[in-house]
Enzyme design. Structure first.
Site, PDB file in Angstrom:
ATOM      1  N   HIS A   1     -37.107 -30.446  31.190  1.00  0.00           N
ATOM      2  CA  HIS A   1     -36.091 -30.796  30.189  1.00  0.00           C
ATOM      3  C   HIS A   1     -36.348 -32.192  29.619  1.00  0.00           C
ATOM      4  O   HIS A   1     -36.981 -33.027  30.273  1.00  0.00           O
ATOM      5  CB  HIS A   1     -34.687 -30.767  30.818  1.00  0.00           C
ATOM      6  CG  HIS A   1     -34.200 -29.387  31.150  1.00  0.00           C
ATOM      7  ND1 HIS A   1     -32.929 -29.124  31.589  1.00  0.00           N
ATOM      8  CD2 HIS A   1     -34.844 -28.184  31.082  1.00  0.00           C
ATOM      9  CE1 HIS A   1     -32.793 -27.818  31.795  1.00  0.00           C
ATOM     10  NE2 HIS A   1     -33.943 -27.224  31.504  1.00  0.00           N
TER      11      HIS A   1
ATOM     12  N   GLU B   1     -34.481 -34.771  29.313  1.00  0.00           N
ATOM     13  CA  GLU B   1     -33.968 -35.898  30.105  1.00  0.00           C
ATOM     14  C   GLU B   1     -34.913 -36.253  31.257  1.00  0.00           C
ATOM     15  O   GLU B   1     -35.190 -37.419  31.511  1.00  0.00           O
ATOM     16  CB  GLU B   1     -32.586 -35.567  30.692  1.00  0.00           C
ATOM     17  CG  GLU B   1     -31.513 -35.311  29.653  1.00  0.00           C
ATOM     18  CD  GLU B   1     -31.361 -33.824  29.340  1.00  0.00           C
ATOM     19  OE1 GLU B   1     -32.376 -33.129  29.175  1.00  0.00           O
ATOM     20  OE2 GLU B   1     -30.211 -33.363  29.248  1.00  0.00           O
TER      21      GLU B   1
ATOM     22  N   CYS C   1     -27.606 -30.853  31.559  1.00  0.00           N
ATOM     23  CA  CYS C   1     -27.270 -29.799  32.518  1.00  0.00           C
ATOM     24  C   CYS C   1     -27.069 -30.435  33.898  1.00  0.00           C
ATOM     25  O   CYS C   1     -27.210 -31.647  34.066  1.00  0.00           O
ATOM     26  CB  CYS C   1     -28.389 -28.753  32.553  1.00  0.00           C
ATOM     27  SG  CYS C   1     -29.913 -29.339  33.340  1.00  0.00           S
TER      28      CYS C   1
ATOM     29  N   CYS D   1     -30.256 -32.303  35.164  1.00  0.00           N
ATOM     30  CA  CYS D   1     -30.510 -33.561  34.461  1.00  0.00           C
ATOM     31  C   CYS D   1     -29.454 -34.607  34.800  1.00  0.00           C
ATOM     32  O   CYS D   1     -29.781 -35.789  34.932  1.00  0.00           O
ATOM     33  CB  CYS D   1     -30.596 -33.312  32.964  1.00  0.00           C
ATOM     34  SG  CYS D   1     -32.082 -32.373  32.535  1.00  0.00           S
TER      35      CYS D   1
HETATM   36 ZN   LIG Z   1     -31.362 -30.360  31.842  1.00  0.00          ZN
END
Ligand SMILES: [Zn+2]
Length: 151
Positions: free
Chosen positions: A55, A57, A85, A88
């Site tokens: 991801h 992040e 999420c 993250c």
């Molecule tokens: Zn994430």
């Protein structure tokens, strides 16, 4: 929200668009130091790297830590186009990021206030200040266009 946040979000949106061009879900992120300077940029790269943790992040946290020379990013701000999420949010707290600015809310998986509020959970030893919904329409438009094109 500061002028630096605004500039950073525009950069994050450009990184999200870049992700879309590479057939990745369009999410981009940058990390700012205490003076509002960009120290790292990242974007979603899960397809290209076959990495479930790929991801934006996590990508930008790794790059920022490498750039700063420490895993501890206290005093830094993470700016991301989509609400983080659970994974993250966990990584953000592990990095001791004190402030998170995000674009679109994610009511299906968000962990910064919509579904969960991991970043401000008082049971945890570290927390982050959260500013949500910044340039949310632009971030949502990128995501919507991406998924419509894939249908
Ligand atoms: Zn994430």
């Amino acid at each position: 929200m500061t002028a630096a946040d605004d500039l950073a979000m525009r950069r994050a949106l450009a990184l999200a668009a870049e992700a879309a061009s590479a057939n990745e879900i369009p999410v981009g992120a940058v990390v700012l130091d205490a003076d509002g300077r960009i120290v790292a940029e990242g974007r979603n790269h899960r397809e290209a790297t076959h990495d479930p943790t790929g991801h934006a992040e996590v990508d930008v946290l790794r790059r920022a830590a490498a750039s700063v020379g420490s895993w501890n990013l206290e005093g830094h701000t993470l700016v991301v186009t989509l609400e983080p999420c659970i994974m993250c949010a966990g990584a953000i707290l592990q990095a001791r990021i004190g402030r998170v600015v995000f674009g679109a809310w994610d009511d299906k998986a968000g962990a910064a206030g919509s579904m969960y509020d991991v970043l401000r959970d008082r049971r945890l030893p570290y927390r982050a200040e959260v500013v949500g919904g910044v340039e949310a329409d632009a971030a949502t438009a990128l995501l919507r266009a991406f998924f419509e094109q894939r249908r």
